[in-house]
Enzyme design. Structure first.
Site: not given
Length: 290
Positions: A140, A164, A234, A237, A260, A269
């Site tokens: 990110r 994150k 993004h 990504r 994730h 995806y």
């Protein structure tokens, strides 16, 4: 208003959310406050009025869902603190999502972008590395700008990422990214590092590059290449994930590389490999050929 500030402080100190995440909560909650100038007296009718207000603005379903999630979390905190007796927002369901597929950059456009900047100066080296690293690692933008030189292992071609929720992971890069990285560290980085900072990406003042500036770098590359559609950080990504799956990577591997927390998030995806699966089927199955 004080309740919102207390909650944001709670997210920072106790939950240890990122600055970017807290800013999103702040915007959503201040908008709620402005609607009624009070967050302590939201009853059932007030909630209905606010929902009508959100939908009347023509916001996307995803945006409304995000706002409602922020508000529900806030009132759950308020309940736990004994500041409200009932969280009427917990009875509100999110609108059904649009189910839009992630957009990605086409191969030929990506190749053009990698050659948009000159490698003869510090800024060109830095900007090229931004593009190469976003695509090579799938990180990110918030993670990219926080990479420090000490996080990089050139021998193993790995980077230690703090993602994150302060979740740590290791990402990898290949020879193309390595070449640009070595050039930048040996040349451009030394010229930009005016203040002895350890951050990899620096601005003209020797300070850490901002996420906003990374977006400007991509916009500039798109403009110089003559690409006729908008490309966000993004999207690079998404392109990383798309190409990994199309070239044989399994979903769990891509999940870990993207950082994730759930494979369900990575599942968006899976559509990208349908064409590849179809071509393999037609090639391999005796009755798959035309």
């Amino acid at each position: 208003m004080k309740e919102i500030l207390d909650y944001l402080n709670y997210l920072q100190v106790v939950k240890k959310y990122s600055e970017c995440t807290i800013l999103g909560y702040k915007e959503d909650l201040l908008e709620l406050y402005d609607f009624k100038n009070d967050v302590l007296c939201y009853g059932e009718e007030d909630v209905r009025d606010y929902l009508e207000y959100l939908y009347s603005r023509g916001l996307s379903r995803n945006t409304i869902s995000r706002k409602l999630s922020s508000i529900r979390s806030f009132y759950r905190y308020m309940e736990d603190e004994g500041k409200v007796f009932f969280n009427y927002f917990k009875e509100v369901s999110n609108p059904k999502k649009n189910g839009r597929l992630p957009k990605y950059v086409h191969d030929n456009d990506l190749e053009k972008m990698f050659h948009a900047f000159s490698m003869d100066d510090a800024y060109g080296q830095r900007n090229t590395l931004i593009l190469e690293m976003l695509y090579a690692t799938g990180v990110r933008v918030s993670e990219l700008v926080n990479i420090r030189v000490r996080d990089i292992n050139l021998y193993d071609k790995t980077i230690h990422i703090l993602g994150k929720g302060r979740k740590e992971r290791v990402v990898f890069f290949g020879s193309y990214c390595e070449d640009v990285l070595r050039k930048y560290i040996d040349d451009g980085y030394l010229k930009l590092n005016l203040k002895g900072k350890d951050y990899l990406f620096l601005n003209k003042n020797g300070e850490r590059l901002s996420s906003r500036y990374v977006r400007e770098v991509i916009d500039r590359a798109v403009l110089q290449c003559g690409v006729d559609y908008h490309i966000s950080p993004h999207m690079l990504r998404h392109t990383f994930a798309t190409d990994m799956l199309n070239n044989g990577a399994d979903l769990m591997t891509v999940k870990e590389l993207l950082g994730h927390s759930s494979v369900n998030t990575t599942g968006i995806y899976t559509h990208v490999s349908n064409e590849r699966l179809k071509s393999v089927y037609e090639f391999a199955h005796p009755r798959g050929k035309e």
